[in-house]
Design an enzyme around this catalytic site. Sequence first.
Site, PDB file in Angstrom:
ATOM      1  N   TYR A  53      29.756   0.404  33.381  1.00 52.08           N
ATOM      2  CA  TYR A  53      30.490   0.442  32.116  1.00 52.08           C
ATOM      3  C   TYR A  53      31.924   0.864  32.335  1.00 52.08           C
ATOM      4  CZ  TYR A  53      25.918   0.371  29.718  1.00 52.08           C
ATOM      5  OH  TYR A  53      24.663   0.055  29.258  1.00 52.08           O
ATOM      6  N   LEU A 238      20.833  -2.486  16.664  1.00 49.64           N
ATOM      7  CA  LEU A 238      21.544  -3.109  15.540  1.00 49.64           C
ATOM      8  C   LEU A 238      21.949  -4.544  15.883  1.00 49.64           C
ATOM      9  CD1 LEU A 238      23.760  -0.039  14.494  1.00 49.64           C
ATOM     10  CD2 LEU A 238      21.649  -0.869  13.411  1.00 49.64           C
TER      11      LEU A 238
END
Lengths: 347, 111
Positions: A53, A238
């Site tokens: 990341y 989500l």
Amino acid sequence: MRRTLLGTSDLEVSQFALGTMTFGSQTSEADAHRQIDMALDAGIDLVDTAEMYPVNPVRAETVGRTEEIIGRWIAASGRRGEIVLATKITGENGGTVRGGRGIHGDTMIEAVDSSLKRLQTDVIDVYQLHWPNRGSFHFRQHWDYVPGGGTKAEIEANIVEVLEAMTRLQREGKVRHFGLSNESTWGTAAWLRLAAEIGAPRMISIQNEYSMLCRQFDTDLAELAVREEVGLLAYSPLGTGLLTGKYRGGAVPPGSRMSINANLSGRANPRAHAAVEAYAAIAERHGLDLVHMSLAFCAARPFMGSVIFGATGVDQLEHILAGIGMTLSEEVRNEINAAHRDHPMPF
Amino acid sequence: MRLVLVGLLALAACNPLSGSRTSEAEEGTQAFVEQARARCEARGGNFGSGSAGVVNICYVTPKDANQSCSTATDCEGQCLARSRTCAPVIPLIGCHEVLLENGQVAEFCQD
């Protein structure tokens, strides 16, 4: 905040976790640090990151930047002991990380030391294998998946080599527990079986995508997770923003993931948008917020270890935290399952 | 300035029976290993292989594991430099940044 024991371990984590993959790309360092403080204040102590990341996109020159940001938070706050820190080693890749070399005995030793240095800590609580070297059906690859990556003997030899490195890292006190990610039923079962055979650490978690839009985990993996006690750490609960409703009606908010990744890595399509409309209608009918309903759905699943959500900005995190921990009525859960039958596997 | 300390656990130190030789088993035999394992586990230790995989070591969790420290004198084992906490295990194998008795940071490596 409800807490769960992860897998067969004694590691207790909050039922929600803070994802960090935009720390250092879409999310500034100041906002990232604020988010960790806010999560802790809300009772969320599991912080999930990865050596690779930030995303998106993944760049060789930014590998490790998110861990460095978390490391500076740890150093400045002195609150390392208050978080459960999870990170990951990158699987075989196109050359962005370690010239493409994935997960082997030597790379794992090297990657742990590098992560510890960036994170400015001495121990990683959960060290996960980001994806199998042999490839996987995740990241929308299930549509044309062909099992590959070597013979069974070759794959098992790699697993044993990595299990031996894991044993060493645990003995050295550098890693407390290990977990899988983007794994399959066969792969997870192989890791558990071989670990038992050689007396190596047992995987306590599996981090796969799971949401109302992505329920691949509901069958074979669900049974394995429950019977073998390997908790799911659900990512993208989500649906990479689809289940916030912000993309409804064709909207593409500036700075959103869709504004930099037009099809949300293969998730945004007419069937997914139709499914979102069905879930949004359920939420509206019951006076619920779609974000809170989506997270509550995940949290209630029987195989759930923790639900990892991410927020680009502090405002999004405030919205999430305002309804965190709510539970759904049986009526709502039944309507969600009916909508799932009408809108199966949209991506 | 950062010090680098390198250590090799001597066989005697790795020998879980050292200092308490009450066993009749002959060194190098399976019975010797099993007695060592039993003694280790009786004192709450975890009997396992060292880094090289050829020597058995009794790993013990110290009472002050993960507690705050500022120098090596605060801990039964090592004081880890980044988190300033006492090491979770004795002996501490591998390479780690530790705080010495004078508070100086050193890289400590032990196989």
